[in-house]
Design a protein around this motif. Sequence first.
Motif, PDB file in Angstrom:
ATOM      1  N   TYR B 407       0.891  -1.170   0.000  1.00  0.00           N
ATOM      2  CA  TYR B 407       0.000   0.000   0.000  1.00  0.00           C
ATOM      3  C   TYR B 407       0.921   1.209   0.000  1.00  0.00           C
ATOM      4  O   TYR B 407       1.704   1.404   0.913  1.00  0.00           O
ATOM      5  CB  TYR B 407      -0.920   0.018   1.225  1.00  0.00           C
ATOM      6  N   GLN B 408       0.841   2.025  -1.027  1.00  0.00           N
ATOM      7  CA  GLN B 408       1.822   3.115  -1.206  1.00  0.00           C
ATOM      8  C   GLN B 408       1.398   4.347  -0.402  1.00  0.00           C
ATOM      9  O   GLN B 408       0.822   5.273  -0.958  1.00  0.00           O
ATOM     10  CB  GLN B 408       1.913   3.474  -2.682  1.00  0.00           C
ATOM     11  N   PHE B 409       1.715   4.326   0.875  1.00  0.00           N
ATOM     12  CA  PHE B 409       1.293   5.451   1.727  1.00  0.00           C
ATOM     13  C   PHE B 409       1.968   6.737   1.287  1.00  0.00           C
ATOM     14  O   PHE B 409       3.178   6.780   1.112  1.00  0.00           O
ATOM     15  CB  PHE B 409       1.612   5.154   3.191  1.00  0.00           C
ATOM     16  N   ASP B 410       1.162   7.760   1.075  1.00  0.00           N
ATOM     17  CA  ASP B 410       1.769   9.027   0.651  1.00  0.00           C
ATOM     18  C   ASP B 410       1.418  10.177   1.587  1.00  0.00           C
ATOM     19  O   ASP B 410       1.761  11.317   1.299  1.00  0.00           O
ATOM     20  CB  ASP B 410       1.394   9.350  -0.802  1.00  0.00           C
ATOM     21  N   LYS B 411       0.758   9.863   2.684  1.00  0.00           N
ATOM     22  CA  LYS B 411       0.424  10.898   3.673  1.00  0.00           C
ATOM     23  C   LYS B 411       0.705  10.344   5.071  1.00  0.00           C
ATOM     24  O   LYS B 411       0.526   9.141   5.295  1.00  0.00           O
ATOM     25  CB  LYS B 411      -1.062  11.274   3.571  1.00  0.00           C
ATOM     26  N   PRO B 412       1.089  11.220   5.987  1.00  0.00           N
ATOM     27  CA  PRO B 412       1.303  10.731   7.356  1.00  0.00           C
ATOM     28  C   PRO B 412      -0.015  10.402   8.043  1.00  0.00           C
ATOM     29  O   PRO B 412      -1.070  10.861   7.624  1.00  0.00           O
ATOM     30  CB  PRO B 412       1.991  11.922   8.045  1.00  0.00           C
ATOM     31  N   ARG B 413       0.085   9.595   9.093  1.00  0.00           N
ATOM     32  CA  ARG B 413      -1.047   9.231   9.966  1.00  0.00           C
ATOM     33  C   ARG B 413      -2.106   8.386   9.253  1.00  0.00           C
ATOM     34  O   ARG B 413      -3.247   8.315   9.690  1.00  0.00           O
ATOM     35  CB  ARG B 413      -1.697  10.477  10.590  1.00  0.00           C
ATOM     36  N   ARG B 414      -1.759   7.780   8.105  1.00  0.00           N
ATOM     37  CA  ARG B 414      -2.699   6.915   7.397  1.00  0.00           C
ATOM     38  C   ARG B 414      -2.440   5.442   7.679  1.00  0.00           C
ATOM     39  O   ARG B 414      -3.297   4.600   7.440  1.00  0.00           O
ATOM     40  CB  ARG B 414      -2.607   7.161   5.878  1.00  0.00           C
ATOM     41  N   TRP B 415      -1.247   5.139   8.105  1.00  0.00           N
ATOM     42  CA  TRP B 415      -0.847   3.744   8.339  1.00  0.00           C
ATOM     43  C   TRP B 415      -0.777   3.533   9.848  1.00  0.00           C
ATOM     44  O   TRP B 415       0.059   4.132  10.533  1.00  0.00           O
ATOM     45  CB  TRP B 415       0.493   3.497   7.658  1.00  0.00           C
ATOM     46  N   ILE B 416      -1.710   2.713  10.350  1.00  0.00           N
ATOM     47  CA  ILE B 416      -1.912   2.601  11.790  1.00  0.00           C
ATOM     48  C   ILE B 416      -1.641   1.154  12.193  1.00  0.00           C
ATOM     49  O   ILE B 416      -2.472   0.275  11.931  1.00  0.00           O
ATOM     50  CB  ILE B 416      -3.377   2.960  12.152  1.00  0.00           C
ATOM     51  N   ASN B 417      -0.477   0.899  12.765  1.00  0.00           N
ATOM     52  CA  ASN B 417      -0.202  -0.484  13.158  1.00  0.00           C
ATOM     53  C   ASN B 417       0.664  -0.553  14.397  1.00  0.00           C
ATOM     54  O   ASN B 417       1.292   0.417  14.800  1.00  0.00           O
ATOM     55  CB  ASN B 417       0.438  -1.258  11.996  1.00  0.00           C
ATOM     56  N   SER B 418       0.646  -1.705  15.037  1.00  0.00           N
ATOM     57  CA  SER B 418       1.421  -1.902  16.261  1.00  0.00           C
ATOM     58  C   SER B 418       2.808  -2.384  15.866  1.00  0.00           C
ATOM     59  O   SER B 418       3.027  -3.573  15.631  1.00  0.00           O
ATOM     60  CB  SER B 418       0.714  -2.929  17.154  1.00  0.00           C
ATOM     61  N   GLY B 419       3.746  -1.450  15.782  1.00  0.00           N
ATOM     62  CA  GLY B 419       5.083  -1.789  15.302  1.00  0.00           C
ATOM     63  C   GLY B 419       5.980  -2.321  16.399  1.00  0.00           C
ATOM     64  O   GLY B 419       6.662  -3.321  16.233  1.00  0.00           O
ATOM     65  N   GLY B 420       5.994  -1.655  17.531  1.00  0.00           N
ATOM     66  CA  GLY B 420       6.933  -2.009  18.596  1.00  0.00           C
ATOM     67  C   GLY B 420       6.530  -3.260  19.345  1.00  0.00           C
ATOM     68  O   GLY B 420       7.290  -4.221  19.432  1.00  0.00           O
ATOM     69  N   LEU B 421       5.316  -3.269  19.871  1.00  0.00           N
ATOM     70  CA  LEU B 421       4.893  -4.414  20.673  1.00  0.00           C
ATOM     71  C   LEU B 421       4.417  -5.564  19.794  1.00  0.00           C
ATOM     72  O   LEU B 421       4.510  -6.707  20.183  1.00  0.00           O
ATOM     73  CB  LEU B 421       3.783  -4.007  21.657  1.00  0.00           C
ATOM     74  N   GLY B 422       3.913  -5.236  18.601  1.00  0.00           N
ATOM     75  CA  GLY B 422       3.422  -6.291  17.707  1.00  0.00           C
ATOM     76  C   GLY B 422       2.217  -6.984  18.296  1.00  0.00           C
ATOM     77  O   GLY B 422       2.209  -8.197  18.508  1.00  0.00           O
ATOM     78  N   THR B 423       1.171  -6.207  18.531  1.00  0.00           N
ATOM     79  CA  THR B 423      -0.001  -6.711  19.234  1.00  0.00           C
ATOM     80  C   THR B 423      -1.061  -7.232  18.274  1.00  0.00           C
ATOM     81  O   THR B 423      -1.713  -6.451  17.571  1.00  0.00           O
ATOM     82  CB  THR B 423      -0.615  -5.577  20.086  1.00  0.00           C
ATOM     83  N   MET B 424      -1.235  -8.545  18.216  1.00  0.00           N
ATOM     84  CA  MET B 424      -2.362  -9.106  17.459  1.00  0.00           C
ATOM     85  C   MET B 424      -3.651  -8.654  18.143  1.00  0.00           C
ATOM     86  O   MET B 424      -3.707  -8.549  19.366  1.00  0.00           O
ATOM     87  CB  MET B 424      -2.275 -10.636  17.429  1.00  0.00           C
ATOM     88  N   GLY B 425      -4.675  -8.382  17.366  1.00  0.00           N
ATOM     89  CA  GLY B 425      -5.927  -7.899  17.936  1.00  0.00           C
ATOM     90  C   GLY B 425      -6.018  -6.388  17.942  1.00  0.00           C
ATOM     91  O   GLY B 425      -7.002  -5.824  18.407  1.00  0.00           O
TER      92      GLY B 425
END
Lengths: 163, 569
Positions: B407-425
Motif C-alpha cells: 500500500y503506497q502510503f503518501d500521507k502521514p497518519r494513514r498507516w496505523i499499526n502496532s510496530g513495537g509491541l506487535g499486538t495481534m488484535g
Amino acid sequence: MRHILSLLMENESGALSRVAGLFSARAYNIESLTVAPTEDATLSRMTIVTRGSTDVIEQITKQLNKLIDVVKVQDLTDGSHIERELMLVKVRATGDQREEMKRLADIFRGRILDVSDKTYTIELTGPGSKLDAFLHAVEPSTILETVRTGASGIGRGDRIMKI
Amino acid sequence: MADLELTGAEIVVSCLRDEGVKHLFGYPGGAVLNIYDEIYKQHDFKHILVRHEQAAVHAADAYSRSTGEVGVAIVTSGPGATNAVTGIATAYMDSIPMVVISGQVPTPAIGQDAFQEVDMVGITRPCVKHNFLVRDVRDLAVTIKKAFYIAASGRPGPVVVDIPKDVTQHRCVYEYPKSVSMRSYNPTSKGHAGQIKKAAQMLLEAKRPMIYTGGGVILGNAAARVTELIRLLGYPTTSTLMGLGGYPSPDPLFLGMLGMHGTIEANMAMQHCDVLLAVGARFDDRVIGNPKHFAKEARRIIHIDVDPSSISKRVRVDIPIVGDVVQVLDEVIRLVQADSVKPDAEALNAWWAQIELWRAQDCLKYDRSASVIKPQFVIEKLYEVTQGDAYVTSDVGQHQMWAAQYYQFDKPRRWINSGGLGTMGFGLPAAMGVQMAHPEAMVACVTGEGSIQMNIQELSTCKEWNLPIKVVLLNNGYLGMVRQWQQFFYEERYAESYMNSLPDFVKLAEAYGHVGITIDKPEDVEPALRDAFGKYKDRLVFLNFLTDPRENVFPMIPAGKGLSEMILL
C-alpha cells in the motif's frame, strides 16, 4: 567500571520503585542503593553504585533522566568526590579475643556501640573498601552479623548538586 | 461559581471537557460508576462502549495516531485495568500520547485485597511514560492536566491516572489549570545550533548519502519538513514501518521500507552509505538487524531525536541532535539552502546508479499469474480502489508486512499499526478509533484470521456506532508469520500454526449485523473491493479473501543477521 550516580528526585511515593524497576527491566546492575529525604522535604537524594561500560552508564544516566520524578542525575565518579558507607558488625568477643577485637576496632576508627558478655557491636564508617578490609582482618568465624548502608556520595569542594 | 464544590467524578468529566476531549473509549464497572454517572449527564463528548477493555485502549491509541490528539480511555479497577495493560504497552512501544483513566478500590481498601483490586500503578509502571494514583480529590484536576501534558510533550507516551472510588465522591472546588510546569520534566525542543551546523555540512559533503526516517517524523508532525529536505537534497530515502507516509512512497527518491522485510535497495543503501541522516528513528532490531554487522561498514551518522536515550543506544552516532524534529529540520533546511557548497553531483549520480541496480532486482515481485489469490495482489487492489486515500489499520503478521510493502502510503497518519509491541488484535479496535475520528474517511483493517479473532467481539461495537469499516481479511488458514519462520528455521515443523475449525466469517459478520463476502478467485478481488467501498459504502463489510496458504513475505533478514543478508524470493 564502578560508577556512583547521585540523583535528586521528587519525594513521592513510588519514586523509588520507578528507579528500581528501571534497573531490573533493563538488566542494569545495582551494587547498592541508598535514599533519604534532603533538607528540602519535597526532594529525596539517592546514591546508586553500579557497574558497566561507558555506553551502559550513558544509557543508565539517560534512562534515569527520562523518569518523570527524577530532577537531576550526576555521575560522581566523573570528578573528585567523597563516598562513605556505614557498617554495623556484630562480632564474637570472648576471652583473649575481647581485647584483640577492641584494638582492631580502634585501628579502623570503629566505635563499639553495644557490649554483651559474648559480643561487641561495632560501628564503622568509610569507603566500601575500608569496610571490606575490616571484615578481612577479622577471623571470619567471629563475625556474627553485618549490616551495611551502601555508599552515599557527595562532590568535593565547589561541586554542588542542587536545584 | 468559583466556590462551587464538585465531586471527584464531576471533576474528571469537567477536566476532559476543558481539555477538549471529544471521544472517550471505555467500559464501566464498580470503581468508575460515579464517573459514568457524570458521563451520562454530559453532552460535551461521546463515550464509545467497547466489548473488551483492550479494545478501548487500542481505539483511543489509533484515534491519537490518526489525529495527533491525545487519545483517552477509561476502564474500571481490577480486571478492567489488567485488560487495558496490553493496549497501554502497545501505545508505549510506539510512543503514542494517551491518557488512560482507571478506577481503583476506595482508598481505605487499597492493600486489603479488596474485590477487583489490582496495583495498577505497579502493574503499568514499566509500560507507561508516567502514572499517578490520586489519593486526594484536591489533586485530581492538576493530576489530569499533568497527565495530558506529559502524554503529549517530548517523546509522547501513555499516562495512567488511577482514581480510587472514594476520591470520585469527595468534593472540592474545581479549577482546571491552564498550564502546568514541573521542575523534574522539561523536554528539549530546540536542537543544539553547533551540532545542526555540523550536520548540514556533513550532509552536503556526502558521497553516498542516505536518509532514514521513523515514527518520530509522524509523531512530530514533520512529514512536510522531511519531504522538503529530501527534495532539496535529492538524496535517497527510506522509512521504518512506523514512519511510512512521512515521505510519499510512490516517489522515486523513496527506496521503500527498510528492515527485516525491507526492500533490497533500502537495506543495501542503508548498509553502504557514507553519511546517514536518521530522523525520529531508533535503529531497532527489526530495522538494522545485528548492530555488529551494521557497524562493519564505516559511515558517519547524524541522529535527530526528541528522546536523548534513543541516541547511541544500539548504534554509536557522530552527530547527536536532541530536539523537536520540525524545529531541527527547519534549521537544517535553512543552512543547506544558504550554503555555497552543493551536493557532489558526480558522486551522487554514481550512488544513484548503484541504487538503481539494486532496485532493478524488483524484490517485491510475486507471481501475478497464479490461479489462487496472492495476498500482495489484494493489497495492491485495495490501494487502487481507495486511490491511496484510505486509513489502513493492521494487525500483526504477514498481512501487516504486505500492507506496509504494497500500500503506497503518501500521507502521514494513514498507516496505523502496532510496530513495537506487535499486538495481534490491534487492527479492528484501531479501525474503530480512526473511523470515530474521521467519520467520512475510508478505513480498512487489513488482518489475518489469527489476529482478527483476538478482538472480533468489537464487530458489535462497530454495529452500535454504524462504523463502515472494511475488514480485509487475508485468510490463508495459517498463523502465517509463525508458519513462515517454522518453514525457514524449524525444518517445516508447523507446531500449532495451522488454524483449523475457523468460523464461517461471512455468517459471523452477518450475525453481528454486517455484510460478509468470501472471495476465492483473483478476478473477484477488485469487484468485491469496489462493492465494499461503493455499494456497501455505509456498511461494515467483512471481506474474507481466501489467499495462497504457502505465500511468504520477502525479502527477509533472519533475526540476528545483517542488512545485506536478505533471503529473497
